[in-house]
Write an enzyme that holds these catalytic residues in place. Sequence first.
Site, PDB file in Angstrom:
ATOM      1  N   ASP A 286      11.682  13.477 -11.857  1.00 39.97           N
ATOM      2  CA  ASP A 286      10.393  13.327 -11.184  1.00 39.97           C
ATOM      3  C   ASP A 286      10.158  11.842 -11.048  1.00 39.97           C
ATOM      4  OD1 ASP A 286       9.280  15.481 -10.403  1.00 39.97           O
ATOM      5  OD2 ASP A 286       8.229  16.074 -12.064  1.00 39.97           O
TER       6      ASP A 286
ATOM      7  N   GLN B 124       6.178  20.624 -15.365  1.00 43.57           N
ATOM      8  CA  GLN B 124       5.151  20.850 -14.369  1.00 43.57           C
ATOM      9  C   GLN B 124       3.989  20.303 -14.637  1.00 43.57           C
ATOM     10  OE1 GLN B 124       6.139  22.041 -11.205  1.00 43.57           O
ATOM     11  NE2 GLN B 124       3.911  21.622 -10.594  1.00 43.57           N
TER      12      GLN B 124
ATOM     13  N   LYS C   8      10.963  25.896  -7.031  1.00 40.87           N
ATOM     14  CA  LYS C   8      12.174  24.946  -7.456  1.00 40.87           C
ATOM     15  C   LYS C   8      13.421  25.512  -8.415  1.00 40.87           C
ATOM     16  CE  LYS C   8       8.662  21.322  -8.264  1.00 40.87           C
ATOM     17  NZ  LYS C   8       7.561  20.680  -9.097  1.00 40.87           N
TER      18      LYS C   8
END
Length: 286
Positions: free
Chosen positions: A120, A97, A53
């Site tokens: 997200d 994460q 990412k």
Amino acid sequence: MAEILDGKSLASLIHEEQAEKVQSLSPKAGRPPGLAVILVGEDPASHTYVSNKRKACHRVGIYAPDINLPASSSTEAVLETIDGFNRDPAIDGILVQLPLPPQVSKEQVLLKISPDKDVDGFHPANLGRLVAGEPGLVACTPRGIITLLDRSHIPISGTHAVIVGRSLIVGKPMALLLLNRDATVTICHSKTHDLPHITRQADILVAALGRPESITREFIKQGATVIDVGISRGLDGKLKGDVLFEDALQVAGAITPVPGGIGPMTIATLLDNTIDAYRNHTGLIK
Ligand code: NDP
């Protein structure tokens, strides 16, 4: 033989477009977009995801500071870090994460991220907007799947879409996105009876159950579009999807491979979400 939907090539093209956008918007905004990717602990798979990412951000010119917190971090320490980025005007997106170490509360962490920086799309405020069909930040994997379908000219409206899996990360937001695009949607899960009978009705079949190579040709209608979200590592170390690829290839009309399908599209979409949040924060609306 099915058409292979090459998510890797499409993601690469999208990254080029993103780099151009960032280059043209940054002088107007006086800064580039910023994405804080927070890693807590040492999980090797998470390390790889985070590093991919961050690399993608650097490739398109998004500022992406490395935030690595120790595995022993408390919930409070993670919340404090998030709070700092919530208030940081150089940061448009915050991603923590998953999975988190057991002592850290996932619920508290995801709630702490400011909804306008929730790239997200896991915050209840953004999930609520999705349910209401209002604009907001949407989970990257399902949004990436819609982008892949659209850019591959696969129609959605009026089709029957069947999703196997009902997680908050993939299955549920996928169902809502497809519904918002006028598909007729069926959601299946581990208690569904006679799964192949249902999946064989799908024009678009999304496999997100996390059971490697469990979707075989018996589950697929001739000519259907098959989207394989699953990622599992086999005993031989190779990545496997939820679909038995070579078998499905014989009946599907189009299919995504693993690797090189939905994984790269998820990262491309994370950057799209970051650029959307940046436009929102800087007033550079599309
Ligand atoms: P979860 O484990 O959270 O959810 C799995 C879902 O599948 C559940 O709803 C479960 O049902 C359902 N399920 C499990 N077994 C069966 C079965 N035999 N028949 C029907 N339904 C079943 O997984 P995620 O949604 O987080 O992820 C799914 C897969 O996608 C994983 O392989 C993951 O690694 C991958 N993934 C890939 C991403 C990418 O970027 N490509 C991003 C995110 C995930 P129930 O609710 O009843 O338990």
